[in-house]
Write an enzyme that holds these catalytic residues in place. Structure first.
Site, PDB file in Angstrom:
ATOM      1  N   HIS A   1      -7.079 127.557  70.893  1.00  0.00           N
ATOM      2  CA  HIS A   1      -7.344 129.039  70.735  1.00  0.00           C
ATOM      3  C   HIS A   1      -6.537 130.241  71.139  1.00  0.00           C
ATOM      4  CE1 HIS A   1     -11.012 127.639  68.419  1.00  0.00           C
ATOM      5  NE2 HIS A   1     -10.770 126.545  69.263  1.00  0.00           N
TER       6      HIS A   1
ATOM      7  N   ARG B   1     -15.267 134.527  64.081  1.00  0.00           N
ATOM      8  CA  ARG B   1     -15.458 133.500  65.266  1.00  0.00           C
ATOM      9  C   ARG B   1     -16.173 134.366  66.240  1.00  0.00           C
ATOM     10  NH1 ARG B   1      -9.864 131.559  64.097  1.00  0.00           N
ATOM     11  NH2 ARG B   1     -10.075 129.464  63.702  1.00  0.00           N
TER      12      ARG B   1
ATOM     13  N   ARG C   1     -19.646 133.627  61.678  1.00  0.00           N
ATOM     14  CA  ARG C   1     -20.155 132.314  62.110  1.00  0.00           C
ATOM     15  C   ARG C   1     -20.718 132.101  63.419  1.00  0.00           C
ATOM     16  NH1 ARG C   1     -15.224 128.073  63.297  1.00  0.00           N
ATOM     17  NH2 ARG C   1     -15.267 129.295  65.260  1.00  0.00           N
TER      18      ARG C   1
ATOM     19  N   GLU D   1     -15.626 120.393  58.374  1.00  0.00           N
ATOM     20  CA  GLU D   1     -14.676 120.188  59.339  1.00  0.00           C
ATOM     21  C   GLU D   1     -14.920 118.867  60.107  1.00  0.00           C
ATOM     22  OE1 GLU D   1     -14.797 123.397  62.185  1.00  0.00           O
ATOM     23  OE2 GLU D   1     -16.850 123.542  62.269  1.00  0.00           O
TER      24      GLU D   1
ATOM     25  N   ASN E   1      -8.483 122.928  60.776  1.00  0.00           N
ATOM     26  CA  ASN E   1      -8.304 122.480  62.344  1.00  0.00           C
ATOM     27  C   ASN E   1      -8.934 121.316  62.655  1.00  0.00           C
ATOM     28  OD1 ASN E   1      -6.919 124.965  61.870  1.00  0.00           O
ATOM     29  ND2 ASN E   1      -8.287 126.211  63.085  1.00  0.00           N
ATOM     30  N   ASP E   2     -10.370 121.425  62.619  1.00  0.00           N
ATOM     31  CA  ASP E   2     -11.029 120.309  63.180  1.00  0.00           C
ATOM     32  C   ASP E   2     -10.987 119.068  62.155  1.00  0.00           C
ATOM     33  OD1 ASP E   2     -11.883 120.961  65.837  1.00  0.00           O
ATOM     34  OD2 ASP E   2     -13.042 122.696  64.862  1.00  0.00           O
TER      35      ASP E   2
ATOM     36  N   ARG F   1      -6.589 118.027  68.706  1.00  0.00           N
ATOM     37  CA  ARG F   1      -5.765 119.383  68.119  1.00  0.00           C
ATOM     38  C   ARG F   1      -5.083 120.286  69.344  1.00  0.00           C
ATOM     39  NH1 ARG F   1     -10.558 123.380  66.269  1.00  0.00           N
ATOM     40  NH2 ARG F   1      -9.120 125.304  66.613  1.00  0.00           N
TER      41      ARG F   1
ATOM     42  N   CYS G   1     -10.562 128.165  55.744  1.00  0.00           N
ATOM     43  CA  CYS G   1     -10.110 129.033  56.868  1.00  0.00           C
ATOM     44  C   CYS G   1      -9.447 128.359  58.065  1.00  0.00           C
ATOM     45  CB  CYS G   1     -11.565 129.790  57.566  1.00  0.00           C
ATOM     46  SG  CYS G   1     -12.718 128.545  58.171  1.00  0.00           S
TER      47      CYS G   1
END
Ligand code: PEP
Ligand code: MG
Length: 591
Positions: free
Chosen positions: A190, A297, A333, A432, A455-456, A466, A503
């Protein structure tokens, strides 16, 4: 020159600000004379008392807001403080070792922590981490250490650290940070995502950076190749100054794109939104004229605080972001905690395998008060404006059903208080987790839109953490399995007449834009710093051409186990991707 891995591009010429290793308890060290013993002991006593008080307050706060079980961790930490063994060790270092209180404490923490963590017992290992935490707290009090939030940085600082957790990063005066250099981290951590969204160059995996670089050293970061120069020669600095000027000119040319509509060459409108984590990102999104916020986020507003944000705190923040973007869409989200996104003030039980643990919607379903508080805040914004709400980490249709039920209850309760809901509220699911892709039709029918979190999705599909450098080669965004997953979600969106957006970080990589457009994606959400590059890539291709290209790439991929594919698909993909990807990725496309 030290070589690392670039996770956020750009060039920096600045000066180092080294943050000590998280697991060292550096403290000033001096020998004291006999006359100072009492005052050093008193200093230690007073700091312990203050730390006990702080822990008591934290315990009460967490018990009230979260639950007694979670608050118990602070009781355990307070017990460490009152452990006579710990106290005796520090006191003896002061009395007989003739060390100042800070050094005595620092040595004692290291000694016990080392002792406990070398034992193969999970409970005792946990105690070692409690001890480190408590020790750091007491040391911080004695040294009157500023909390991380107040870390003073010079303008243009290059922050050098062993690792940067999101909460550490978010607490910095980011407007003063020119670059990041860390020993650990990966493209998908992150911190890297944050750096990219702020357009701050960052290089990770720089071995022994905190040992090789000292405060004030001149640093040049080459965020293109991942090279870090420490106190480089003048000619190196001059070279980079020249390149910076050239890139700056290209950047200014890109800025001119901001005002142009985001259309493919054949005139198809593509929605290009921004991923944000905080209000400042929303400003960047507006600056580059994003088509709204495709992913907000919300966890960052939890991370910058010392306690859980209240409903009112959240309402104020979300309302301001929505108002700033009006009339464009903002997709909020709900909290996606877990794995590397942890809250220091909300200790949940340590999990053996946190990525597969209590993440996202699972966490919210367990800590329903936290979920309800956030839903209330978002619904209050929705009483004023249209809002889109996104559920993270959906792995099962039932989770959406339950989450929607909670949303319904919260809405009814607010209606009773007099709120009127006549503005649109769209509900979406993050896709995801592979199980969500495999049930995509049913999920699509439960929601208004789908958002692919690559990403996930890559992490869970490829079973490759990741954040891990060791399995980086397995974390393949262009793996046929991933392309098939994306295609499946897009097809379900068409079949169920539901909007599909993407996204994850893949969406922000302009080298992949043509392929993603060709797979049928018409809605992208990318870090603000990548908006213009992606827009340029969209404007450079036609939808028709992209479709033909993706079809060529996917033909062999989708042809179920039909032997070796034709080579022209491979050739065109490699031609398109150029040398941007390590060759090791290519064979995977065809197996
Ligand atoms: C994703 O997983 O692709 C995503 C966008 O969510 P996050 O990176 O916040 O987990
Ligand atoms: Mg995710």
């Amino acid at each position: 020159m030290i070589k690392g891995v670039s996770v956020s591009g750009g060039l920096v010429i600045g000066h180092a600000h080294v943050i000590g290793r998280g697991d060292s308890y550096s403290a000033p060290r001096r020998k004291i004379n006999e006359g100072e013993i009492n005052s050093e002991l008193a200093k230690f006593d007073a700091a312990v008392k203050l730390a006990e008080k702080e822990l008591g307050e934290l315990e009460k706060d967490v018990a009230k807001k979260v639950g007694k079980r979670e608050a118990a961790i602070f009781t355990a930490q307070a017990l460490v403080l009152s452990d006579p063994m710990f106290y005796k060790e520090v006191a003896s270092q002061i009395l007989t070792g003739r060390l100042n209180a800070e050094a005595a404490l620092s040595d004692s923490i290291s000694k016990f922590s080392h002792m406990l963590s070398s034992i193969e017992d999970i409970y005792l290992k946990e105690r070692a981490s409690d001890l480190r935490d408590v020790g750091k707290r007491v040391l911080g009090i004695i040294m009157k250490r500023q909390p991380i939030g107040a870390l003073e940085l010079e303008e243009g600082a290059v922050v050098v650290a062993d690792e940067l957790s999101p909460s550490t990063t978010i607490h910095m005066e980011l407007q003063k940070v020119a670059g990041f250099v860390t020993e650990r981290g990966s493209r998908n951590s992150h911190m890297a995502i944050l750096a990219r969204s702020l357009g701050i160059p960052a290089v990770v995996d720089v071995a022994d950076a905190t040992l090789k670089i000292r405060n004030g050293d001149q640093i040049v970061i080459d965020g293109i190749t991942g090279a870090v120069f420490v106190n480089p020669k003048k000619n190196v600095v001059d070279e980079y100054k020249k390149l910076k000027k050239t890139l700056g000119a290209a950047r200014r040319a890109l800025v001119a794109l901001a005002e142009l509509p985001c259309l493919t060459k054949d005139g198809v409108k593509i929605s290009l939104g921004a991923n944000i984590g905080k209000r400042a990102d929303a400003e960047a999104a507006c600056l580059f004229n994003a088509d709204g916020i495709g992913l907000y986020r919300t966890e960052f507003s939890y991370m910058i605080r010392d306690t859980l944000p209240t409903e009112e705190d959240q309402y104020q923040i979300y309302r301001k972001v929505v108002e700033r973007l009006l009339p464009k869409e903002v997709v909020i989200r709900v909290l996606d905690l877990g794995s590397d996104k942890a809250l220091a003030y909300f200790p949940v039980l340590k999990e053996e395998n946190p990525s597969l643990g209590l993440r996202g919607i699972r966490f919210l379903m367990k800590y329903r008060d936290i979920f309800r508080t956030e839903l209330n805040a978002i619904l209050r914004v929705n009483a004023l404006y249209p809002v889109s709400l996104l559920f993270p980490m959906i792995s099962e249709v039932g989770e959406i059903v339950q989450a929607k039920a909670m949303l319904g209850e919260a809405r009814t309760a607010l209606k009773k208080k007099g709120l009127v809901f006549d503005k649109a509220l769209k509900i979406g699911a993050m896709i995801e987790v592979p199980s969500a892709v495999l049930q995509i039709g049913r999920i699509a029918r439960e929601v208004d839109f789908l958002s692919i979190g690559t990403n996930d999705l890559i992490q869970y599909t490829m079973a490759a953490d990741r954040l891990s450098q060791d399995v980086e080669n397995y974390y393949e965004e262009l793996h046929p399995a991933i392309l098939k997953m994306i295609q499946t979600v897009v097809d379900a969106g068409i079949a169920e007449n539901k909007e599909v957006s993407i996204c994850g970080e893949m969406a922000g990589d302009e080298k992949l834009t043509k392929l993603l457009l060709g797979l049928g994606l018409k809605k992208f959400s990318v870090p603000p710093g990548e908006l213009l590059e992606v827009k340029k890539a969209i404007m450079a291709v036609s939808l028709e051409g992209s479709r033909a290209f993706a079809a060529r790439v996917l033909k062999p991929v989708l042809r179920a186990s039909a032997g070796r594919p034709r080579e022209d698909g491979l050739a065109s993909l490699l031609l398109f991707l150029g040398t941007a990807f390590p060759p090791c990725q290519a064979p995977y496309l065809w197996t």
